[in-house]
Design an enzyme around this catalytic site. Structure first.
Site, short mmCIF file in Angstrom:
data_model
loop_
_atom_site.label_atom_id
_atom_site.label_comp_id
_atom_site.label_asym_id
_atom_site.label_seq_id
_atom_site.Cartn_x
_atom_site.Cartn_y
_atom_site.Cartn_z
N SER A 182 10.09 13.65 -14.68
CA SER A 182 9.09 13.65 -15.53
C SER A 182 7.71 13.10 -15.18
O SER A 182 7.07 13.23 -15.24
CB SER A 182 9.31 13.66 -16.81
OG SER A 182 11.08 12.96 -17.00
N HIS A 210 10.81 20.94 -16.23
CA HIS A 210 8.83 20.53 -15.86
C HIS A 210 8.63 21.52 -14.38
O HIS A 210 7.83 21.95 -13.97
CB HIS A 210 8.89 19.06 -15.25
CG HIS A 210 8.39 18.78 -16.20
ND1 HIS A 210 6.96 18.30 -17.46
CD2 HIS A 210 9.27 17.37 -16.72
CE1 HIS A 210 7.15 17.31 -17.82
NE2 HIS A 210 8.33 16.81 -17.64
N LYS A 241 7.19 23.27 -22.47
CA LYS A 241 5.98 23.15 -21.65
C LYS A 241 5.09 23.88 -20.79
O LYS A 241 4.37 24.55 -21.48
CB LYS A 241 6.22 21.70 -20.60
CG LYS A 241 7.45 20.60 -20.85
CD LYS A 241 7.94 20.14 -20.13
CE LYS A 241 8.61 19.05 -20.90
NZ LYS A 241 8.08 18.23 -21.76
#
Ligand SMILES: Cc1ncc(COP(=O)(O)O)c(C=O)c1O
Length: 394
Positions: A182, A210, A241
């Site tokens: 990240s 991610h 996300k």
């Protein structure tokens, strides 16, 4: 009056202030979108994880509203008592299909998924072999499990092998990596690590927070990107996300998921997602499958922006995706760069120790599919101007 027993916290905060590392929360006064208002200032937003712009997608909004009207705003219970709605089960079925695994369990966040899973599947006689840059939720899960923790240098497969060679064959081992790191935006060496896990009989676990919605076909993640289906025992993804909503999940075998239903503490002891959250996540899966051009736009924007930053002369590290760090080294300088960018109309968060290693402070940028080229060019111009002003660029 008694002395303040928390005075040491005040002292620690003062020390952060002296070092220029104290951060006030930025307040978002509008939607989470590429150009928006933080702290009364209109800025190009390079700090969210809203990779695909789904936080404001009409299909997700409508799904959340419809489910809220039908079921109300909350569930009033943990999953294992009275808080499992049919919509939670539908989301888990849809995610399992999407990830091509037997089953999925959804947690309240990606953090809860990692920490809850590692701590449930391991105990004190076991060992975790973990990349040094793995996410905090993995580290906390390892600590909670009380297993021995062996850390290998970032992406160093040979070092991981040496650790495994030194462990008794009979000991239970978990080999764990982030799919996308990240802070740097680089990928874990999945093919090599899966090979190691098979050679040494480890449980293989990947945190694809991610990568969810970003890498692989229709955003299925790094396991799909590297063609590793069937070789990763525990896949973690996030719904917070690119999916644009909130939550985390574990994908794996039916028995793994049944076990987590019985033993993962955040699942057992914390209330389930509001129905609107589950419905919006289901709608997000529909978008990934039916509107994959959004993911293509994310990658076009990523290439454009990264090329712009490197042409300006910035050190963008080892990024392989939409997370692109601008590494400046000194913590106070990173915070200054972030502050000056903000004054120039660009929000890119400064990150320093302990979020990243000392001496590796940076401003982290994340482009999204919904940034326009004009917004990205505006941001590049600001980076160039402020970078020269602060002596980061010649
Ligand atoms: C690598 C990684 N794993 C897990 C998480 C936690 O995900 P969530 O925000 O859904 O709790 C994050 C978020 O910061 C992350 O970067």
């Amino acid at each position: 009056m008694r002395p303040d027993p928390l005075a040491y916290l005040t002292a620690e905060l003062s020390s952060l202030k002296e070092k220029g590392l104290y951060r006030k929360l930025r307040i978002l006064e509008d939607e989470q979108k590429p150009k928006t208002t933080f702290d009364h200032r209109s800025v190009v937003n390079l700090s969210s994880n809203n990779y695909l712009g789904l936080t404001t997608h009409p299909r997700l909004r409508d799904a959340a509203l419809e489910a809220t009207r039908k079921y109300g705003v909350g569930t009033g219970s943990v999953r294992t008592i009275a808080g499992t709605m049919d919509i939670h089960m539908e989301l888990e079925r849809r995610l399992a299909d999407f990830k091509k695994t037997e089953a999925v369990v959804v947690f309240q966040s990606g953090f809860a998924a990692n920490a809850g899973t590692v701590s449930a599947v391991l105990s004190k006689d076991d060992v975790v072999v973990s990349d040094e840059l793995n996410h905090a939720s993995i580290i906390d899960g390892c600590r909670l499990s009380r297993a021995a923790i062996k850390v290998f240098p970032h992406k160093d497969v040979d070092a991981a092998r040496k650790i495994l060679q030194g462990l008794p064959a009979s000991q239970r081992k978990l080999l764990i990596t982030d799919g996308v790191f990240s802070m740097d935006g680089d990928l874990g060496p999945l093919p090599a690590l899966c090979g190691l896990a098979e050679e040494f009989g480890c449980i293989m676990m990947v945190d694809d927070a991610h990568a969810s919605g970003v890498f692989g076909k229709n955003g299925r993640g790094t396991i799909d990107h590297f063609g590793m289906h069937g070789r990763v025992d525990i896949q973690v993804g996030t719904l917070s996300k690119a999916i644009g909503v909130l939550g985390g999940y574990v994908a794996g075998t039916r028995d793994l998921i049944d076990f987590l239903y019985h033993r993962a503490r955040p699942f057992l002891f914390s209330t389930s997602h509001p129905p609107g959250v589950a419905a919006a996540c289901i709608a997000a899966l529909d978008v990934l499958l039916e509107e994959p051009q959004i993911i293509d736009r994310l990658w076009d924007n990523t290439r454009f922006f990264q090329k712009g930053l490197t042409s300006l002369g910035f050190n963008t590290g080892a990024s392989e995706g939409p997370i692109t760090p601008v590494i400046v080294g000194d913590g106070a300088l990173a915070m200054k760069l972030s502050d000056r960018l903000f004054e120039s109309g660009v929000f890119a968060q400064g990150l320093a120790f302990p979020t990243v290693a000392a001496g590796k402070a940076r401003v982290r940028t994340i482009v999204t599919a919904t940034h326009t080229r004009e917004e990205l060019q505006f941001a590049l111009d600001a980076f160039g101007k402020v970078g020269r002003e602060l002596g980061i660029l010649p």
